[in-house]
Design a protein around this motif. Structure first.
Motif, PDB file in Angstrom:
ATOM      1  N   LYS A  55       2.321  11.390  -1.675  1.00 21.41           N
ATOM      2  CA  LYS A  55       1.231   9.877  -1.181  1.00 21.41           C
ATOM      3  C   LYS A  55       0.932  10.194   0.166  1.00 21.41           C
ATOM      4  CE  LYS A  55       2.922   7.039  -5.786  1.00 21.41           C
ATOM      5  NZ  LYS A  55       3.343   6.133  -6.182  1.00 21.41           N
ATOM      6  N   THR A  56       0.746  11.807   0.503  1.00 14.42           N
ATOM      7  CA  THR A  56       0.125  10.919   1.888  1.00 14.42           C
ATOM      8  C   THR A  56      -0.764  11.657   2.065  1.00 14.42           C
ATOM      9  OG1 THR A  56       2.896  11.848   2.569  1.00 14.42           O
ATOM     10  CG2 THR A  56       1.086  12.447   3.878  1.00 14.42           C
ATOM     11  N   SER A  76      -4.429  -1.028   8.591  1.00 14.62           N
ATOM     12  CA  SER A  76      -4.199  -2.231   7.198  1.00 14.62           C
ATOM     13  C   SER A  76      -5.821  -1.185   6.470  1.00 14.62           C
ATOM     14  CB  SER A  76      -3.921  -3.728   7.889  1.00 14.62           C
ATOM     15  OG  SER A  76      -4.134  -3.835   6.370  1.00 14.62           O
ATOM     16  N   LYS A  79      -5.999   2.327   5.491  1.00 13.02           N
ATOM     17  CA  LYS A  79      -4.541   2.208   3.693  1.00 13.02           C
ATOM     18  C   LYS A  79      -5.130   1.213   2.713  1.00 13.02           C
ATOM     19  CE  LYS A  79      -0.146   2.708   5.103  1.00 13.02           C
ATOM     20  NZ  LYS A  79       1.428   2.386   5.459  1.00 13.02           N
ATOM     21  N   ALA A  83      -5.725   3.765  -0.192  1.00  7.92           N
ATOM     22  CA  ALA A  83      -5.302   3.869  -1.227  1.00  7.92           C
ATOM     23  C   ALA A  83      -5.985   3.760  -2.693  1.00  7.92           C
ATOM     24  CB  ALA A  83      -3.911   3.031  -0.995  1.00  7.92           C
ATOM     25  N   THR A  88      -3.786   4.840  -5.881  1.00  3.92           N
ATOM     26  CA  THR A  88      -1.718   5.169  -5.244  1.00  3.92           C
ATOM     27  C   THR A  88      -1.299   3.638  -4.613  1.00  3.92           C
ATOM     28  OG1 THR A  88      -0.326   6.124  -4.860  1.00  3.92           O
ATOM     29  CG2 THR A  88      -2.497   6.570  -3.091  1.00  3.92           C
ATOM     30  N   ASP A  89      -0.404   3.625  -4.864  1.00 12.63           N
ATOM     31  CA  ASP A  89       0.592   2.339  -4.247  1.00 12.63           C
ATOM     32  C   ASP A  89       1.134   3.175  -3.076  1.00 12.63           C
ATOM     33  OD1 ASP A  89      -0.668   0.467  -5.719  1.00 12.63           O
ATOM     34  OD2 ASP A  89       0.761   0.403  -6.898  1.00 12.63           O
ATOM     35  N   ASN A  90       1.877   2.309  -1.701  1.00 13.42           N
ATOM     36  CA  ASN A  90       2.710   3.303  -1.079  1.00 13.42           C
ATOM     37  C   ASN A  90       2.311   4.275  -0.334  1.00 13.42           C
ATOM     38  OD1 ASN A  90       4.358   0.606  -1.857  1.00 13.42           O
ATOM     39  ND2 ASN A  90       5.287   2.291  -3.207  1.00 13.42           N
ATOM     40  N   ASN A  92       1.113   7.202   2.659  1.00 16.23           N
ATOM     41  CA  ASN A  92       1.784   7.300   3.406  1.00 16.23           C
ATOM     42  C   ASN A  92       0.222   8.200   4.975  1.00 16.23           C
ATOM     43  OD1 ASN A  92       4.548   7.106   3.014  1.00 16.23           O
ATOM     44  ND2 ASN A  92       4.706   8.540   1.676  1.00 16.23           N
ATOM     45  N   GLY A 108       5.044   4.197   4.514  1.00 18.91           N
ATOM     46  CA  GLY A 108       5.348   3.980   3.128  1.00 18.91           C
ATOM     47  C   GLY A 108       5.062   2.190   2.611  1.00 18.91           C
TER      48      GLY A 108
END
Length: 108
Positions: A55-56, A76, A79, A83, A88-90, A92, A108
């Motif tokens: 998830k990067t 913020s 991301k 995302a 996706t969640d979390n 990177n 993360g």
């Protein structure tokens, strides 16, 4: 030879979809933060790579100054929208400036 061709096709497809995601991202940022922000801070940035396994997202910036500015002021926002676009969640983030990676302080 067929194996190399399939790998090449896969790389082209991945690059094309990454580019489309980045274009969608820029539209969202323009709506939320304005065209001046996009032109000043995001136009020279590109989504270099997306690794769904860890998830990067790899964002390539023209220099460390831009990378750090984006981290300090828009992390913020970046991301949240990436995302959502990548489902996706979390997420990177890894910022690069053509010399070496600059890790996000909020991975993360």
């Amino acid at each position: 030879m067929n194996k190399n061709f399939n790998k090449l096709q896969s790389n082209i497809k991945e690059r094309f979809s990454v580019q489309l995601i980045w274009e969608e991202f820029l539209k969202l940022i323009k709506e939320e933060a304005g065209s001046r922000v996009v032109e000043t801070w995001f136009k020279a940035v590109c989504l270099q790579k997306w690794n769904p396994e860890n998830k990067t997202v790899y964002l390539q910036t023209p220099n460390q100054f831009v990378a750090k500015w984006l981290q300090q002021h828009y992390l913020s926002l970046i991301k949240t929208h990436l995302a959502r676009l990548l489902h996706t969640d979390n997420l990177n983030l890894l910022f690069t400036d053509n010399s070496e990676p600059i890790e996000s302080p909020l991975v993360g």
